[in-house]
Structures are given as structure tokens and as C-alpha cells.
Design a protein around this motif. Structure first.
Motif, PDB file in Angstrom:
ATOM      1  N   LYS A 240       0.860  -1.210  -0.055  1.00 51.15           N
ATOM      2  CA  LYS A 240      -0.027  -0.076   0.010  1.00 51.15           C
ATOM      3  C   LYS A 240       0.732   1.444  -0.164  1.00 51.15           C
ATOM      4  O   LYS A 240       0.690   2.136  -0.764  1.00 51.15           O
ATOM      5  N   ALA A 241       1.863   1.234   0.894  1.00 53.91           N
ATOM      6  CA  ALA A 241       2.689   2.522   0.973  1.00 53.91           C
ATOM      7  C   ALA A 241       3.731   2.735  -0.551  1.00 53.91           C
ATOM      8  O   ALA A 241       3.788   3.854  -0.858  1.00 53.91           O
ATOM      9  N   THR A 242       4.141   1.377  -1.067  1.00 49.49           N
ATOM     10  CA  THR A 242       4.660   1.604  -2.214  1.00 49.49           C
ATOM     11  C   THR A 242       4.000   2.054  -3.298  1.00 49.49           C
ATOM     12  O   THR A 242       4.438   2.933  -3.955  1.00 49.49           O
ATOM     13  N   LEU A 243       2.584   1.638  -3.498  1.00 51.69           N
ATOM     14  CA  LEU A 243       1.749   2.219  -4.503  1.00 51.69           C
ATOM     15  C   LEU A 243       1.448   3.443  -4.201  1.00 51.69           C
ATOM     16  O   LEU A 243       1.370   4.323  -5.433  1.00 51.69           O
ATOM     17  N   GLN A 244       1.366   3.974  -2.979  1.00 48.18           N
ATOM     18  CA  GLN A 244       1.216   5.259  -2.820  1.00 48.18           C
ATOM     19  C   GLN A 244       2.341   6.200  -3.167  1.00 48.18           C
ATOM     20  O   GLN A 244       2.152   7.293  -3.961  1.00 48.18           O
ATOM     21  N   PHE A 245       3.381   5.683  -2.872  1.00 46.45           N
ATOM     22  CA  PHE A 245       4.561   6.443  -3.393  1.00 46.45           C
ATOM     23  C   PHE A 245       4.828   6.627  -4.738  1.00 46.45           C
ATOM     24  O   PHE A 245       5.263   7.557  -5.555  1.00 46.45           O
ATOM     25  N   LEU A 246       4.378   5.321  -5.369  1.00 45.52           N
ATOM     26  CA  LEU A 246       4.621   5.488  -6.858  1.00 45.52           C
ATOM     27  C   LEU A 246       3.717   6.541  -7.532  1.00 45.52           C
ATOM     28  O   LEU A 246       3.944   7.226  -8.465  1.00 45.52           O
ATOM     29  N   GLY A 247       2.434   6.920  -7.062  1.00 48.61           N
ATOM     30  CA  GLY A 247       1.518   8.025  -7.607  1.00 48.61           C
ATOM     31  C   GLY A 247       2.271   9.334  -7.054  1.00 48.61           C
ATOM     32  O   GLY A 247       2.080  10.259  -8.055  1.00 48.61           O
ATOM     33  N   GLU A 248       2.759   9.340  -5.869  1.00 49.59           N
ATOM     34  CA  GLU A 248       3.685  10.742  -5.765  1.00 49.59           C
ATOM     35  C   GLU A 248       4.731  10.728  -6.492  1.00 49.59           C
ATOM     36  O   GLU A 248       5.169  11.991  -7.040  1.00 49.59           O
ATOM     37  N   LEU A 249       5.489   9.865  -6.947  1.00 47.70           N
ATOM     38  CA  LEU A 249       6.638   9.837  -7.728  1.00 47.70           C
ATOM     39  C   LEU A 249       6.546  10.606  -9.158  1.00 47.70           C
ATOM     40  O   LEU A 249       7.276  11.420  -9.634  1.00 47.70           O
ATOM     41  N   LYS A 250       5.387  10.368  -9.767  1.00 42.24           N
ATOM     42  CA  LYS A 250       4.922  11.316 -11.044  1.00 42.24           C
ATOM     43  C   LYS A 250       4.836  12.756 -10.725  1.00 42.24           C
ATOM     44  O   LYS A 250       5.010  13.347 -11.827  1.00 42.24           O
ATOM     45  N   PHE A 251       4.675  13.107  -9.538  1.00 40.57           N
ATOM     46  CA  PHE A 251       4.493  14.635  -9.479  1.00 40.57           C
ATOM     47  C   PHE A 251       6.038  14.993  -8.999  1.00 40.57           C
ATOM     48  O   PHE A 251       6.509  16.238  -8.997  1.00 40.57           O
ATOM     49  N   LEU A 252       6.947  14.191  -8.126  1.00 39.66           N
ATOM     50  CA  LEU A 252       8.038  14.455  -7.868  1.00 39.66           C
ATOM     51  C   LEU A 252       9.169  14.538  -9.193  1.00 39.66           C
ATOM     52  O   LEU A 252       9.923  15.598  -9.138  1.00 39.66           O
ATOM     53  N   ALA A 253       9.177  13.692  -9.882  1.00 37.28           N
ATOM     54  CA  ALA A 253      10.054  13.459 -11.074  1.00 37.28           C
ATOM     55  C   ALA A 253       9.238  12.819 -12.258  1.00 37.28           C
ATOM     56  O   ALA A 253       9.319  11.624 -12.430  1.00 37.28           O
ATOM     57  N   PRO A 254       8.481  13.608 -12.751  1.00 31.32           N
ATOM     58  CA  PRO A 254       7.559  13.333 -14.149  1.00 31.32           C
ATOM     59  C   PRO A 254       8.202  12.341 -15.072  1.00 31.32           C
ATOM     60  O   PRO A 254       7.504  11.426 -15.635  1.00 31.32           O
ATOM     61  N   ALA A 255       9.428  12.575 -15.304  1.00 28.74           N
ATOM     62  CA  ALA A 255      10.093  11.897 -16.522  1.00 28.74           C
ATOM     63  C   ALA A 255      10.663  10.771 -15.925  1.00 28.74           C
ATOM     64  O   ALA A 255      11.280   9.744 -16.685  1.00 28.74           O
ATOM     65  N   CYS A 256      10.707  10.282 -14.699  1.00 22.88           N
ATOM     66  CA  CYS A 256      11.658   9.265 -14.340  1.00 22.88           C
ATOM     67  C   CYS A 256      10.815   7.851 -14.350  1.00 22.88           C
ATOM     68  O   CYS A 256       9.618   7.923 -14.357  1.00 22.88           O
ATOM     69  N   GLN A 257      11.260   6.664 -14.415  1.00 28.52           N
ATOM     70  CA  GLN A 257      10.705   5.361 -14.585  1.00 28.52           C
ATOM     71  C   GLN A 257      10.921   4.637 -13.290  1.00 28.52           C
ATOM     72  O   GLN A 257      12.120   4.797 -12.744  1.00 28.52           O
ATOM     73  N   ALA A 258      10.070   4.164 -12.702  1.00 24.54           N
ATOM     74  CA  ALA A 258      10.049   3.420 -11.446  1.00 24.54           C
ATOM     75  C   ALA A 258      10.095   1.828 -11.690  1.00 24.54           C
ATOM     76  O   ALA A 258       9.684   1.225 -12.498  1.00 24.54           O
ATOM     77  N   ILE A 259      11.409   1.367 -10.885  1.00 21.94           N
ATOM     78  CA  ILE A 259      11.485  -0.292 -10.881  1.00 21.94           C
ATOM     79  C   ILE A 259      11.148  -0.529  -9.396  1.00 21.94           C
ATOM     80  O   ILE A 259      11.805  -0.298  -8.873  1.00 21.94           O
ATOM     81  N   LEU A 260      10.008  -1.674  -9.577  1.00 21.63           N
ATOM     82  CA  LEU A 260      10.076  -2.099  -8.073  1.00 21.63           C
ATOM     83  C   LEU A 260      10.924  -3.232  -7.928  1.00 21.63           C
ATOM     84  O   LEU A 260      11.038  -4.009  -8.866  1.00 21.63           O
ATOM     85  N   TRP A 261      11.719  -3.323  -6.803  1.00 18.30           N
ATOM     86  CA  TRP A 261      12.454  -4.006  -6.182  1.00 18.30           C
ATOM     87  C   TRP A 261      11.867  -5.077  -5.462  1.00 18.30           C
ATOM     88  O   TRP A 261      11.685  -4.839  -4.151  1.00 18.30           O
ATOM     89  N   VAL A 262      11.314  -6.350  -5.720  1.00 16.93           N
ATOM     90  CA  VAL A 262      10.660  -6.978  -4.708  1.00 16.93           C
ATOM     91  C   VAL A 262      11.487  -8.404  -4.389  1.00 16.93           C
ATOM     92  O   VAL A 262      12.329  -8.717  -5.012  1.00 16.93           O
ATOM     93  N   ASN A 263      11.450  -8.443  -2.918  1.00 14.86           N
ATOM     94  CA  ASN A 263      11.972  -9.509  -2.408  1.00 14.86           C
ATOM     95  C   ASN A 263      11.346 -10.244  -1.295  1.00 14.86           C
ATOM     96  O   ASN A 263      11.522 -10.604  -0.369  1.00 14.86           O
ATOM     97  N   ASP A 264      10.158 -10.897  -1.976  1.00 16.26           N
ATOM     98  CA  ASP A 264       9.104 -11.707  -1.317  1.00 16.26           C
ATOM     99  C   ASP A 264       9.165 -13.235  -1.909  1.00 16.26           C
ATOM    100  O   ASP A 264       8.349 -13.719  -2.457  1.00 16.26           O
ATOM    101  N   LEU A 265      10.248 -13.786  -1.584  1.00 16.03           N
ATOM    102  CA  LEU A 265      10.311 -15.348  -1.832  1.00 16.03           C
ATOM    103  C   LEU A 265       9.933 -16.119  -0.707  1.00 16.03           C
ATOM    104  O   LEU A 265      10.182 -16.010   0.330  1.00 16.03           O
TER     105      LEU A 265
END
Length: 87
Positions: free
Chosen positions: A62-87
């Protein structure tokens, strides 16, 4: 050759150290900053405007998805890559 600037949001220092070494060895990427969580990453991302933000999901989905939404306002041209470590 284009250089991609990378900001890492990673909670584990050992992972961040390894990532830093890998990126240092590749001239196409430059690690411009890092933070242990999205809250502390936001101000730096807004200033640095990185090409790529590597984002771990340690803070929860939930916090990650919320931050992804904020990221588009912080740095509109950047691309986000989720770094998942749930094995």
C-alpha cells in the motif's frame, strides 16, 4: 552513449552496497542517491530528477503504491522499477 541516473530506495544496506558496485562498473548508469524509505527519498528525488528510481517494497504494498503515485509529481520523467524480495 546516454547515461541513466539512478536513485535507489532500499532498506538493506548490504543490497545497496552491491547495487552501487554493479552500477559503478557500468558506464551507462550513475547512482546519484539513495534512501532507506520513500519518505526520506522524496526530497532528494525532487531535486535530483533521476531517470530511474529503484524502489523496494519493504514498507508494504500500500505504501509503495502510494509512493508511486507521488513519484509522478516529484520527477515526472523518471521510470520506477519495483525491487521485490518476497520469496
Amino acid at each position: 552513449m546516454k547515461t541513466f541516473t539512478v536513485f535507489a530506495c532500499e532498506a538493506q544496506p548490504i543490497v545497496l552496497e552491491g547495487l552501487s558496485k554493479v552500477l559503478f562498473d557500468n558506464p551507462e548508469f550513475e547512482l546519484v542517491g539513495s534512501a532507506s524509505n520513500p519518505t526520506s527519498a522524496s526530497p532528494s528525488i525532487g531535486v535530483l530528477q533521476p531517470s530511474i528510481v529503484l524502489l523496494d517494497t519493504a514498507g508494504g504494498l500500500k505504501a509503495t503504491l502510494q509512493f508511486l503515485g507521488e513519484l509522478k509529481f516529484l520527477a515526472p520523467a523518471c521510470q520506477a522499477i519495483l525491487w521485490v524480495n518476497d520469496l
